[in-house]
Design a protein around this motif. Sequence first.
Motif, PDB file in Angstrom:
ATOM      1  N   TYR A   9       0.838  -1.196   0.000  1.00 34.70           N
ATOM      2  CA  TYR A   9       0.000   0.000   0.000  1.00 34.70           C
ATOM      3  C   TYR A   9       0.877   1.250   0.000  1.00 34.70           C
ATOM      4  N   GLY A  10       0.345   2.314  -0.638  1.00 36.86           N
ATOM      5  CA  GLY A  10       1.131   3.537  -0.666  1.00 36.86           C
ATOM      6  C   GLY A  10       0.703   4.480  -1.771  1.00 36.86           C
ATOM      7  N   ASP A  11       1.672   5.198  -2.332  1.00 34.92           N
ATOM      8  CA  ASP A  11       1.444   6.188  -3.373  1.00 34.92           C
ATOM      9  C   ASP A  11       1.063   5.509  -4.692  1.00 34.92           C
ATOM     10  N   PRO A  12       0.647   6.285  -5.706  1.00 37.96           N
ATOM     11  CA  PRO A  12       0.253   5.679  -6.977  1.00 37.96           C
ATOM     12  C   PRO A  12       1.326   4.783  -7.599  1.00 37.96           C
ATOM     13  N   GLU A  13       2.574   5.026  -7.253  1.00 39.12           N
ATOM     14  CA  GLU A  13       3.661   4.239  -7.843  1.00 39.12           C
ATOM     15  C   GLU A  13       3.622   2.768  -7.452  1.00 39.12           C
ATOM     16  N   TYR A  44      -8.356   4.784  -4.747  1.00 33.55           N
ATOM     17  CA  TYR A  44      -7.081   5.227  -4.176  1.00 33.55           C
ATOM     18  C   TYR A  44      -7.066   5.065  -2.656  1.00 33.55           C
ATOM     19  N   ARG A  47      -5.854   1.635  -2.317  1.00 36.93           N
ATOM     20  CA  ARG A  47      -4.414   1.640  -2.605  1.00 36.93           C
ATOM     21  C   ARG A  47      -3.608   2.136  -1.407  1.00 36.93           C
ATOM     22  N   GLN A  48      -4.168   3.085  -0.683  1.00 32.59           N
ATOM     23  CA  GLN A  48      -3.491   3.629   0.491  1.00 32.59           C
ATOM     24  C   GLN A  48      -3.650   2.746   1.728  1.00 32.59           C
ATOM     25  N   ALA A 291      -2.086   4.595 -12.655  1.00 27.45           N
ATOM     26  CA  ALA A 291      -1.502   5.441 -11.600  1.00 27.45           C
ATOM     27  C   ALA A 291      -1.755   6.914 -11.896  1.00 27.45           C
ATOM     28  N   GLN A 294      -5.456   7.714 -11.137  1.00 32.66           N
ATOM     29  CA  GLN A 294      -5.707   7.896  -9.709  1.00 32.66           C
ATOM     30  C   GLN A 294      -5.086   9.194  -9.196  1.00 32.66           C
ATOM     31  N   ARG A 295      -3.936   9.528  -9.709  1.00 32.69           N
ATOM     32  CA  ARG A 295      -3.274  10.772  -9.283  1.00 32.69           C
ATOM     33  C   ARG A 295      -4.135  11.984  -9.635  1.00 32.69           C
ATOM     34  N   GLU A 298      -7.190  11.968  -7.284  1.00 29.95           N
ATOM     35  CA  GLU A 298      -6.807  12.266  -5.912  1.00 29.95           C
ATOM     36  C   GLU A 298      -6.493  13.744  -5.715  1.00 29.95           C
TER      37      GLU A 298
END
Length: 310
Positions: A9-13, A44, A47-48, A291, A294-295, A298
């Motif tokens: 889990y984390g940033d779009p990357e 997202y 994802r986080q 990604a 989503q960026r 977000e």
Amino acid sequence: MKAIALTEYGDPEVLSLQDLPDPIVGPDHLLVEVRAAGVNPVDYKIRQGYLQGAFPHHTPLIPGWDVAGVVLSTGTAVHDFKPGDEVLGYVRKDHVQNGAYAELVSVPDRMVARKPSTVDWEVAGALPLAGLTALQALKAAGVSSGDTVLVHAAAGGVGHLAVQIAFQLGAARVIGTASPRNHDFLRALGAEPVPYGDALIDAVSEAVGGDGKVDAALDFVGGPAFDDSLQLVRDRARIVSIVDGGRTVEHGAKHVFVRASSEQLQWLVDLVAAGSLKVEVQRSFPLEQAADAQRLLEGGHVRGKVVLTV
């Protein structure tokens, strides 16, 4: 199959294009070749890692709860769909793992509706979650003939559909909060726009006239929008929020977490086909750019929906 998935889990990357096994097709499932997948804020948040307390999560995890595509095969208990049918669906399952950011997805038949041939793939992929959320929120608020309805974040993915569906349910007036750049967009949908911010309560009261109160309010953003609604609605039981369930109920309002309904989804997509409901798609991205999609979402300020194409 190729799919966008994450293993942490984390940033779009953390999202990457991976080769994963084809989905298993259960007895009451359809195997759908994905043509479009809607991108939603819940994606997202998953994802986080924010929803781990609400659903069991498993990795590699493919996000995505909106799908539109073509049926490739059906389980042995499926009788209403066949290979070649074009469908769309809100595909939230009990476990978060095998979502719609993929070439293939296995979907329970109770979650899908038939896509009319005149509705394009991007629109169909954008509709399910946002459209069902808007409809179920309006129904929870008891919106009916003659009502004046306040919609917060009215130019967003859920909000712009709620504006239009409110009129389909008989609302006489819809007042929508949005930034000034989206006011003409809301007017085109039939809403009366007001800016959000410190002056919102006065702006709504002035627009409504009389006692300055609305019949129902839909909160699609949380925070001050909910607080303002408490002062603007005659009956707090007709405030519906999709954001903070605990706080909403404490104040006598209602909370909605969208549920799958093939019947409601069919009604919505038939409205789209008839030209009575417009789904605004601000931008589409190819699957491998999930990604970036989503960026963009977000970052806020998206008008309508963002979609992935496969």
